[in-house]
Every structure is written in structure tokens, then in C-alpha cells.
Enzyme design. Structure first.
Site, short mmCIF file in Angstrom:
data_model
loop_
_atom_site.label_atom_id
_atom_site.label_comp_id
_atom_site.label_asym_id
_atom_site.label_seq_id
_atom_site.Cartn_x
_atom_site.Cartn_y
_atom_site.Cartn_z
N CYS A 1 1.73 -3.39 -17.83
CA CYS A 1 1.44 -3.18 -16.41
C CYS A 1 1.26 -1.69 -16.11
O CYS A 1 2.08 -0.86 -16.52
CB CYS A 1 2.57 -3.76 -15.56
SG CYS A 1 2.45 -3.35 -13.80
N CYS B 1 4.38 -0.52 -13.64
CA CYS B 1 5.80 -0.58 -14.00
C CYS B 1 6.32 0.81 -14.37
O CYS B 1 5.57 1.66 -14.87
CB CYS B 1 6.01 -1.54 -15.17
SG CYS B 1 6.07 -3.29 -14.70
N ALA C 1 -4.22 3.62 -16.50
CA ALA C 1 -5.55 3.67 -17.10
C ALA C 1 -6.10 5.09 -17.16
O ALA C 1 -6.90 5.42 -18.03
CB ALA C 1 -6.50 2.77 -16.31
N ASN D 1 -4.56 6.90 -6.01
CA ASN D 1 -5.19 5.80 -6.73
C ASN D 1 -6.16 6.35 -7.79
O ASN D 1 -7.00 7.20 -7.49
CB ASN D 1 -5.94 4.89 -5.75
CG ASN D 1 -6.33 3.56 -6.34
OD1 ASN D 1 -6.66 3.46 -7.52
ND2 ASN D 1 -6.31 2.53 -5.52
N ASP D 2 -6.03 5.86 -9.01
CA ASP D 2 -6.91 6.31 -10.08
C ASP D 2 -8.34 5.86 -9.87
O ASP D 2 -9.27 6.41 -10.47
CB ASP D 2 -6.40 5.78 -11.43
CG ASP D 2 -5.00 6.30 -11.76
OD1 ASP D 2 -4.73 7.48 -11.47
OD2 ASP D 2 -4.19 5.52 -12.30
N HIS E 1 8.58 -6.05 -11.71
CA HIS E 1 7.22 -6.56 -11.78
C HIS E 1 7.07 -7.95 -11.16
O HIS E 1 5.99 -8.29 -10.65
CB HIS E 1 6.80 -6.62 -13.26
CG HIS E 1 5.39 -7.05 -13.49
ND1 HIS E 1 4.32 -6.21 -13.32
CD2 HIS E 1 4.88 -8.24 -13.90
CE1 HIS E 1 3.19 -6.86 -13.61
NE2 HIS E 1 3.51 -8.09 -13.95
N ASN F 1 -3.26 -6.15 -0.41
CA ASN F 1 -4.03 -7.28 -0.91
C ASN F 1 -3.12 -8.06 -1.84
O ASN F 1 -2.69 -7.54 -2.86
CB ASN F 1 -5.27 -6.80 -1.67
CG ASN F 1 -6.38 -6.38 -0.75
OD1 ASN F 1 -6.44 -6.83 0.39
ND2 ASN F 1 -7.27 -5.53 -1.21
N SER G 1 -5.78 -6.62 -8.24
CA SER G 1 -5.99 -6.45 -9.68
C SER G 1 -4.70 -6.39 -10.48
O SER G 1 -4.73 -6.36 -11.70
CB SER G 1 -6.80 -5.17 -9.93
OG SER G 1 -6.09 -4.04 -9.46
N HIS H 1 1.98 -6.67 -9.78
CA HIS H 1 3.15 -5.85 -9.46
C HIS H 1 3.15 -5.57 -7.96
O HIS H 1 2.12 -5.23 -7.38
CB HIS H 1 3.09 -4.53 -10.23
CG HIS H 1 4.38 -3.76 -10.20
ND1 HIS H 1 5.22 -3.67 -11.29
CD2 HIS H 1 4.99 -3.06 -9.21
CE1 HIS H 1 6.27 -2.93 -10.97
NE2 HIS H 1 6.15 -2.56 -9.70
N HIS I 1 2.82 -4.00 -4.67
CA HIS I 1 2.33 -2.69 -4.25
C HIS I 1 1.39 -2.84 -3.05
O HIS I 1 0.97 -3.94 -2.71
CB HIS I 1 1.60 -1.99 -5.40
CG HIS I 1 0.27 -2.61 -5.73
ND1 HIS I 1 0.16 -3.80 -6.43
CD2 HIS I 1 -1.00 -2.21 -5.48
CE1 HIS I 1 -1.12 -4.11 -6.60
NE2 HIS I 1 -1.84 -3.16 -6.02
N GLN J 1 -1.85 -0.50 -0.63
CA GLN J 1 -2.83 0.57 -0.61
C GLN J 1 -2.64 1.40 0.66
O GLN J 1 -2.33 0.86 1.72
CB GLN J 1 -4.26 0.00 -0.63
CG GLN J 1 -4.53 -0.96 -1.78
CD GLN J 1 -4.63 -0.24 -3.11
OE1 GLN J 1 -4.93 0.95 -3.18
NE2 GLN J 1 -4.37 -0.97 -4.19
#
Length: 244
Positions: A52, A55, A61, A77-78, A121, A185, A193, A196, A198, A200
Site C-alpha cells: 500500500c 501505509c 509510487a 499528492n504525487d 489499512h 472518494n 485507487s 486505505h 484517506h 483529498q
């Protein structure tokens, strides 16, 4: 609405937030359905997932590593919907070019944050006890307070906030932004996506249309349909203004 007849007739419903009327057609739910159908999914998630991206201690990424956080964690945010650093684009429509009057585009700058609700998670916000949700509210409030401009009348009140999240423990923006929205979301069908827990937190240089429409509607209703600090606990004077 108490009138049973509204379950079977097409009708309009008043939206006091925007002072507008919406068409509702409840009888259409009775039509035969041969479209997509989703089976119920009861996935049992682990408390910690080594794959994840959210986590504690895991690598995202982008290559950055998450700290071993114990409550909440916020970061840029990546894959942000809006960017802080990008070229400006704001061409003037030309009366000699009809396509430029119909198809218009302007660049939007901003920053998007991701904030986890818990290091675990397998939880959702609805599963968490109130004591664990309070740090989430404190973190939301601190992020919002950090983005207030010096000229904002709420800035002085924000400086007196007593929160579990210090100013330097929440994102601090490089630029000033006019609009912020905090949302979640939830679920794969909604485009989430990662399971976990979270949310935005996008902040933009330009104010989005809905809040601009809410202001005159709220004024006509005397503020009866708007969240305000008088309806919230005194320690959270900012949250009610996020969407007005």
C-alpha cells in the site's frame, strides 16, 4: 418529503443552497435493467499492507517514503489534479475566430494534498471511534488554517486555535489560494485507487463555481441552510466555511 405521491410522479425539488429547482423522476427506477450489475464484495483487508502506498513506512509510487505515523498523515499528492508549477495559459477570445468563443480554456494552478485518516489499512472513517476521528478534524482544520491569507479575517482566529496538529505538522503552501475543498472518494466504483482510509484536499488559485453560487442563495435564505461557526463546536470555527 412526507407525500407518498412523490414516489410515483415526476416533480421538481427545491435546492435552497443554490436557490434552484431540480427535476426528479423516481418512477424511472421501475424500468427493466439489463445494464451493468455489480456483485457485493466483502473484502477482508489486512491492518497493514506492505504494497500500500499510504501505509506507514511504505514507499510511494513517486519514490518518497511515508513516515511511521500513528494518527494522520498529509502530503502533496504525487498525481495532483492541479499543479503548483506550470506555464500560464490564458488566451483572449477573438471575434474573428468563432471556435475561440465556443471552446475556451485557461490554466489553473493549485496544490492537492492526500490525508490519511489512520495508519490502519483495513479501517474506514465510519469504523473509527470518535476519539480517533478527532485528530482527522484537527488536521483538516490545521490544513485550512495554514492556507488562510494574511488579509483573511479568519487568520487571527486561526492563530488562537488549540489543535493536536501543530502548524508545521500540516502542509504549508508556497502561494496563496482562493478555494479549498475537502472530500473523500470511497470505494472502487467511485474511482478510489486505494482502500486505505484517506481523503483529498485540493486548493486552487481560482474559486470553483458552486461556492460562488451558494453565497447569494445563502443570503436570500438568511444563512439558514449554511454551516456556520455558531452551529459548530467553538474549537472548530473554520470547518463550516470550507464550502461557502
Amino acid at each position: 418529503m412526507p407525500d407518498k405521491i412523490l414516489d410515483d410522479i415526476s416533480h421538481r425539488r427545491y435546492n435552497p443552497l443554490t436557490a434552484s429547482w431540480l427535476l426528479v423522476s423516481p418512477h424511472r427506477t421501475k424500468r427493466p435493467w439489463q445494464g451493468q450489475q455489480e456483485a457485493a464484495v466483502e473484502a477482508k483487508l489486512p491492518e497493514y499492507d506492505p504494497k500500500c502506498y499510504l501505509c506507514p513506512g511504505n514507499t510511494r509510487a513517486s519514490g518518497d517514503s511515508n513516515p511511521s505515523y500513528e494518527k494522520t498523515f498529509a502530503f502533496v499528492n504525487d498525481y495532483s489534479a492541479v499543479k503548483e508549477q506550470q506555464p500560464d495559459y490564458e488566451p483572449e477570445p477573438s471575434s474573428n475566430d468563432l471556435s475561440s468563443l465556443l471552446l475556451q480554456a485557461k490554466s489553473v494552478k493549485g496544490v492537492c494534498y492526500v490525508m490519511t485518516f489512520s495508519p490502519k489499512h483495513h479501517l474506514t472513517l465510519a469504523d473509527m471511534p470518535a476519539a480517533d476521528i478527532l485528530p482527522c478534524i484537527d488536521h483538516w482544520t490545521r490544513i485550512y488554517a495554514n492556507h488562510l491569507s494574511a488579509s483573511n479575517p479568519l487568520t487571527e482566529a486561526a492563530s488562537r486555535l488549540s489543535l493536536s496538529v501543530a502548524r508545521d505538522q500540516a502542509p504549508i503552501p508556497r502561494d496563496e489560494y482562493r478555494y479549498m475543498q475537502i472530500f473523500e472518494n470511497k470505494g472502487a466504483a467511485m474511482g478510489c485507487s486505494n482502500p486505505h482510509p484517506h481523503c483529498q484536499v485540493p486548493a486552487r488559485a481560482r474559486r470553483a463555481p458552486p461556492p460562488r453560487r451558494l453565497r447569494p442563495a445563502g443570503a436570500r435564505e438568511g444563512g439558514a441552510h449554511r454551516l456556520a461557526e455558531r452551529r459548530l463546536p467553538r474549537r472548530l470555527p473554520l470547518v463550516g466555511r470550507l464550502a461557502v
